[in-house]
Motif scaffolding. Structure first.
Motif, mmCIF file in Angstrom:
data_model
loop_
_atom_site.group_PDB
_atom_site.id
_atom_site.type_symbol
_atom_site.label_atom_id
_atom_site.label_comp_id
_atom_site.label_asym_id
_atom_site.label_seq_id
_atom_site.Cartn_x
_atom_site.Cartn_y
_atom_site.Cartn_z
ATOM 1 N N ARG A 119 0.828 -1.210 0.000
ATOM 2 C CA ARG A 119 0.000 0.000 0.000
ATOM 3 C C ARG A 119 0.867 1.268 0.000
ATOM 4 N N ASP A 120 2.060 1.189 0.596
ATOM 5 C CA ASP A 120 2.947 2.347 0.638
ATOM 6 C C ASP A 120 3.782 2.466 -0.634
ATOM 7 N N VAL A 121 3.984 1.355 -1.299
ATOM 8 C CA VAL A 121 4.829 1.349 -2.504
ATOM 9 C C VAL A 121 4.053 1.813 -3.730
ATOM 10 N N LEU A 122 2.791 1.414 -3.822
ATOM 11 C CA LEU A 122 2.020 1.626 -5.052
ATOM 12 C C LEU A 122 1.826 3.089 -5.451
ATOM 13 N N PRO A 123 1.558 4.011 -4.528
ATOM 14 C CA PRO A 123 1.301 5.386 -4.970
ATOM 15 C C PRO A 123 2.430 5.978 -5.814
ATOM 16 N N GLU A 124 3.674 5.865 -5.356
ATOM 17 C CA GLU A 124 4.791 6.406 -6.118
ATOM 18 C C GLU A 124 4.984 5.623 -7.416
ATOM 19 N N LEU A 125 4.758 4.328 -7.366
ATOM 20 C CA LEU A 125 4.902 3.501 -8.564
ATOM 21 C C LEU A 125 3.901 3.932 -9.636
ATOM 22 N N ILE A 126 2.670 4.199 -9.226
ATOM 23 C CA ILE A 126 1.634 4.626 -10.179
ATOM 24 C C ILE A 126 1.977 5.986 -10.769
ATOM 25 N N CYS A 127 2.423 6.904 -9.938
ATOM 26 C CA CYS A 127 2.804 8.228 -10.439
ATOM 27 C C CYS A 127 3.976 8.115 -11.415
ATOM 28 N N GLY A 128 4.915 7.235 -11.111
ATOM 29 C CA GLY A 128 6.034 7.018 -12.026
ATOM 30 C C GLY A 128 5.573 6.457 -13.358
ATOM 31 N N LEU A 129 4.569 5.580 -13.326
ATOM 32 C CA LEU A 129 4.012 5.027 -14.563
ATOM 33 C C LEU A 129 3.434 6.141 -15.434
ATOM 34 N N ILE A 130 2.695 7.042 -14.820
ATOM 35 C CA ILE A 130 2.055 8.128 -15.571
ATOM 36 C C ILE A 130 3.101 9.101 -16.114
ATOM 37 N N LEU A 131 4.033 9.488 -15.256
ATOM 38 C CA LEU A 131 5.025 10.484 -15.657
ATOM 39 C C LEU A 131 6.030 9.924 -16.658
ATOM 40 N N GLY A 132 6.230 8.618 -16.651
ATOM 41 C CA GLY A 132 7.250 8.020 -17.513
ATOM 42 C C GLY A 132 6.769 7.631 -18.887
ATOM 43 N N TYR A 133 5.464 7.751 -19.149
ATOM 44 C CA TYR A 133 4.952 7.316 -20.455
ATOM 45 C C TYR A 133 4.854 8.502 -21.404
#
Length: 717
Positions: A119-133
């Motif tokens: 639960r603590d890892v996913l928020p930054e991971l999701i933001c990275g997915l959006i910003l990296g595409y």
């Protein structure tokens, strides 16, 4: 184990970008989860015009614990080195591990890292997915820094049924403004902050209000109730099924169009196919004009009569439009509106159809003098003159009627000046055929005008009529010759003039028609025609570059067909073959021969001979001679090989000249026994220098005999 439900909700995404983006984003999300130690058991993706949604199942609730280690200095290293290592790791001396290695006792720093809750890892991971595409085309809105295909409106992010904390800040595109990224908390009144939530939105018009969801099943059910069909494939199936049903109701069927189906499925979230009618006043306009107008501008599916044969150009006076709306009147107003819009479109087409035919194609061709082909290569009119000369040349070599080829080439580009092609560029060539028929040109000329752009892709048909294929060849060869002459070759993935496609078209026309053309003189003729246009034209260098380019395209094609690259290279390496049909026959024969035991043995013998020659020629500083002195043959085995080679070389050369490549391979295979006997009983490096040189000459002659077919030295295995 738990699930992740993620929806990126935005304004309408262009249909052509949806499927690819969904696939790439899914792969990136899977990779990011796996790298974080959170590999999902499954990961589904759905895409509609306004959303990309991911459903990952089987996620662990926390990352696994892991250890990281760093190798340090030797245990007996100076105190300063050890202290420096301790300082860099933040550990004390008693926390280091000592291990015996081949270099003695070495210190290691081992850090045990406890896994974080998912639960603590996913928020930054999701933001990275959006910003990296990166989308093929993107935009910014308001004062945001984030570039996305269309404005993002919300992010639904549920893990194990609970909304993830924080959200994505889109940044501020002002001097000194903050960068986009994850925020653990943000001002909900900030329009540039998108908090993770549990709400989504249904159909823009039929169910626009926000709805809360608790998991993936609830999400799908509520969107379905909100007139959103998540599954792209389901939308495609429904569109096609309903369209076929509507077509059958008027004794018609849908004209197949997979690309249009893909596009329309990306335009609607709740597809509702409706049947419209084309006014009878437009039905005498060419079917291609009607179809193009409906397809390109309105995204309508054309219908054909039920009894029409495959490939019949005739269409029925109906169309299917796919609405994104459930109308109270059953779609009557939608149909009426679309028929009204189509009527206006077809009125324009009808006007051009009537006006264009008032002038002959020769008159339209004269207008090409003001149309630039390329700034360095002159006008389209000058290009037409070259096409005519080249088409006549090719006609003489392929048995086509030279007069018809000349006429077709001179009229092939005329429709570029017409109003119809100005309105519908997709119809160039096609509409020229209709105008040619209108002025009663020979049917071969009319077909050549329509076919001279073909093939336009790897799956497109190839012209087969004699006049059509020479004009199509002339068109592509002239394009290649001109652009190569001014050094506008393709580089890497860039090919702005579609020269790779033109080269593939040339090769397909030749091979699929079995045309016997020596490419070098044909290319020489094509390049030479640019002599008056290009200063200091190096014809020979341009022809060499074109031949190499065509050879590379052919290699790619053969590899795609399953041919071994080394066998292709073995034939190309000879550098003397420019007849594509003959070259392909040689590659096929070589492939079949190498697959046999005799071929494998012969290849092994060739390698042995080639290796000996390579070593000895390097030692001698010169190539071995190929003339064998009979008096120096002292052993029966070398005499037998000399006799076999004396008979084999002219026989192989004769068979190759007669294009009997299979027989030539068999004749080469017959050398296996005398070659094996030679290597078994004869010492090449004899003490007598004359005998040694003569035995090397035998091997050189064997190499020459093999090289009459291919360069066996580049064959692997």
């Amino acid at each position: 184990m738990a699930d992740l439900l993620l929806e990126l909700f935005s304004e309408e995404i262009p249909a052509r970008m949806q499927a690819r983006a969904a696939e790439e984003l899914r792969d990136r999300l899977a990779a990011a989860l796996t790298e974080a130690g959170l590999a999902p058991q499954s990961l589904a993706v759905w895409v509609t015009p306004r959303r990309v949604t991911f459903h990952a199942t089987g996620l662990p609730t926390a990352q696994p614990d892991r250890s990281e280690e760093r190798k340090g200095p030797r245990a007996d290293a100076p105190a300063g080195a050890i202290q420096g290592f301790l300082k860099s790791t933040g550990l004390t001396r008693d926390q280091l591990e000592t291990r015996e290695t081949d270099k003695g006792a070495v210190l290691f720093a081992v850090t045990h890292i406890q896994g974080r809750p998912t639960r603590d890892v996913l928020p930054e991971l999701i933001c990275g997915l959006i910003l990296g595409y990166t989308w093929p085309k993107s935009m910014r809105w308001r004062d945001t820094r984030l570039a996305w295909v269309r404005p993002l409106r919300s992010i639904l992010a549920l893990f194990d049924g609970q909304t993830l904390p924080g959200g994505l800040h889109l940044g501020r595109n002002v001097e000194g403004g903050e960068q986009p990224g994850y925020r653990a908390a943000g001002d909900t009144g900030d329009l540039n902050y998108l908090p993770f939530g549990n709400q989504t939105f249904g159909h823009r018009f039929l169910a626009p209000d926000a709805v809360s969801v608790v998991d993936a099943a609830d999400y799908q059910a509520k969107l379905r109730a909100g007139f959103v069909m998540l599954d792209r494939e389901e939308r495609k199936r429904l569109i096609l099924t309903e369209a076929e049903t509507l077509a059958a109701s008027v004794n018609c069927r849908v004209k197949p169009d997979a690309a249009l189906l893909e596009e329309v499925a990306g335009l609607v979230e709740w597809p509702v196919p409706l049947l419209g009618r084309i006014d009878d006043a437009f039905m005498d306009v060419p079917a291609e004009v009607l179809t193009t107008s409906m397809r390109e501008h309105q995204k309508y599916f054309a219908l054909v009569p039920q009894e029409s044969a495959e490939g019949d150009a005739k269409i029925a006076p109906y169309f299917v439009v796919v609405a994104n709306m459930v109308a109270r009147d059953g779609g009557a107003a939608i149909i009426s509106g679309n028929q009204r819009v189509l009527r206006a479109r077809l009125s324009d087409a009808r006007f051009f159809w009537d006006q264009d035919r008032k002038l002959r194609l020769e008159v339209w061709a004269e207008k090409l003098t003001s149309r630039v082909f390329h700034a360095k290569l002159g006008t389209v009119a000058a290009r037409v003159d070259r096409l005519a000369v080249l088409a006549v040349t090719l006609a003489g070599q392929t048995g086509a009627d030279a007069a018809l080829a000349d006429r077709a080439a001179r009229l092939a580009k005329a429709d570029l000046s017409t109003g119809m092609v100005g309105e519908f560029p997709e119809l160039q060539g096609v509409i020229g055929r209709y105008y040619a028929r209108h002025q009663r040109e020979d049917e071969a000329v009319a077909h050549a005008i329509a076919d001279h752009y073909a093939p336009v892709g790897p799956s497109d048909r190839v012209p087969t009529a004699p006049v059509s294929r020479v004009v199509a060849l002339a068109d592509k060869l002239d394009l290649l010759a001109g652009l190569f002459a001014i050094d506008e070759k393709p580089t890497g993935s860039k090919d702005p003039f579609a020269l790779r496609r033109a080269a593939l078209g040339v090769l397909r026309i030749i091979t699929e028609n079995g045309l016997r053309l020596a490419l070098r003189p044909v290319l020489d003729a094509a390049v030479s025609l640019y002599g008056p246009q290009i200063e200091k034209l190096d014809t020979a260098a341009t022809v060499d570059a074109l031949l190499a380019f065509l050879a590379d395209r052919l290699k790619v094609t053969l590899r795609d067909q399953g041919q071994r690259h080394d066998l292709i290279q073995a034939v190309f390496a000879l550098g003397t073959e420019d007849d594509v049909v003959r070259l392909l026959a040689r590659v096929t024969a070589l492939s079949d021969f190498i697959a046999t035991p005799v071929g494998a043995d012969m290849l092994a013998a060739f390698r042995r001979a080639a290796n000996i020659l390579k070593i000895e020629e390097k030692k001698d500083g010169r190539p071995a001679q190929e003339t064998v002195a009979q008096p120096l043959l002292t052993q029966a085995e070398e005499k037998a090989l000399a006799d076999a080679l004396e008979a084999a070389l002219p026989a192989v050369e004769s068979l190759v000249a007669e294009e009997q490549f299979v027989e030539a391979m068999k004749r080469l295979g017959a050398l296996r026994d005398p070659v094996d006997a030679f290597f078994t009983h004869v010492t090449v490096n004899a003490d007598d220098t004359g005998v040694r040189a003569n035995r090397l000459a035998l091997l050189a002659r064997y190499r020459k005999t093999c090289s009459a077919i291919a360069d066996f030295g580049v064959i692997e295995g």
